[in-house]
Design an enzyme around this catalytic site. Sequence first.
Site, mmCIF file in Angstrom:
data_model
loop_
_atom_site.group_PDB
_atom_site.id
_atom_site.type_symbol
_atom_site.label_atom_id
_atom_site.label_comp_id
_atom_site.label_asym_id
_atom_site.label_seq_id
_atom_site.Cartn_x
_atom_site.Cartn_y
_atom_site.Cartn_z
ATOM 1 N N HIS A 1 37.486 44.064 43.108
ATOM 2 C CA HIS A 1 36.557 43.017 43.092
ATOM 3 C C HIS A 1 35.798 41.834 42.578
ATOM 4 C CE1 HIS A 1 33.133 45.641 42.595
ATOM 5 N NE2 HIS A 1 32.137 44.787 43.472
ATOM 6 N N LEU A 2 35.449 41.191 43.090
ATOM 7 C CA LEU A 2 34.803 40.071 42.252
ATOM 8 C C LEU A 2 33.670 39.612 43.108
ATOM 9 C CD1 LEU A 2 37.111 37.146 41.302
ATOM 10 C CD2 LEU A 2 36.203 38.819 39.609
#
Length: 360
Positions: A198-199
């Site tokens: 994830h970012l």
Amino acid sequence: PVAGMAAAGQEPGDAGPEEFAYGEEDFVLQAAGWGDEPGSAPSRFDRALLERWDDRMERGLFRYRLGPLPTRLLPGPMRMVAQLNVQRGTERRPPQPVQSLRQPFDPAAFNFTRLRPAELLLRLRRPGGPDPLLVAINDSPLVRGHVLLLPEPARGLPQALTAPLLRGGLEAALLSAHPGFRLGFNGLGGCASVNHLHLHGFYLRRPLLVESAPARPLGPPHGPGLLTAVPAPAFLFYAADPAGLEAVARDVSRAAERLADTGLAYNLLITRGDPPGGPAPDGQRGLRVLLWARRPSFGAKAGAAFNVALCELAGYLPLPAAPLFEEITEEEALRAIREHLLPEPQLLRLGEDLAQLLAD
């Protein structure tokens, strides 16, 4: 609905994220300024994200209700931004234990396939572009609009940076008209709290020195530079326009892989910013990607005033306690941050290695 997403907490109408198809015409090449001058209106992306985020806050999907956050600029040349967020410090989910830079994804641990459908806001998709990204709330938000960008959670990818994820993040940065919309990545051993790819995306309504400080070149003209006159020295990659995104995504992901191969952890920030040499005469800005190499840190450090992840490295300090927020000095903050960094000779050797790697 997204494959693998739990139905717990689903309400009528919560069919999952809304499709957000975009094209290059949606890229905002020059974000608004920091004031409220004409032209600072939000983009279609900003409106879609923030309207849905606010709706989920009203419906109580977050761990706490986010009110105004006291914010101050620490005196000193680094222009660090301190912000008090007591509830995130006390109410967020405990970070997962990480023992290795190469730790595999664990389906038994908390991961993003367990998000409720209502926590998913948008599905970003550009025909012919990078892989789609889901935009979900971060239920322990730093600021209004704090989200997660997730590439196909059902694939169960560990938190190791990939070029497709980075390319999608760079495009998301260009979809916002706000100068303070940033994206970032915490790697394993670099304060990642969930080992599922994830970012982070968030709106910090303050400029940071890392957007404008000049970098010294490390190799070929289009290779990485080294930012030193910033809170935490970083390797700088730059895309002047959308045509440069693919090369930057490829180079940064290769550099991150090399860091992991050498036993180092890393963090990353995507932000609007000046060219590597400093402000352009015409004021044009592109996208800066900062990559920090660091000593791996596994588990919370006893007695640490705050964790050092991408925000802190960039000069943004979300702090959990009022006395710390009111009293911390730039010198104290820098001392805490730099405990995690590499000595300058090692950083310079690493820069030469990365420049050689990316020149091949």
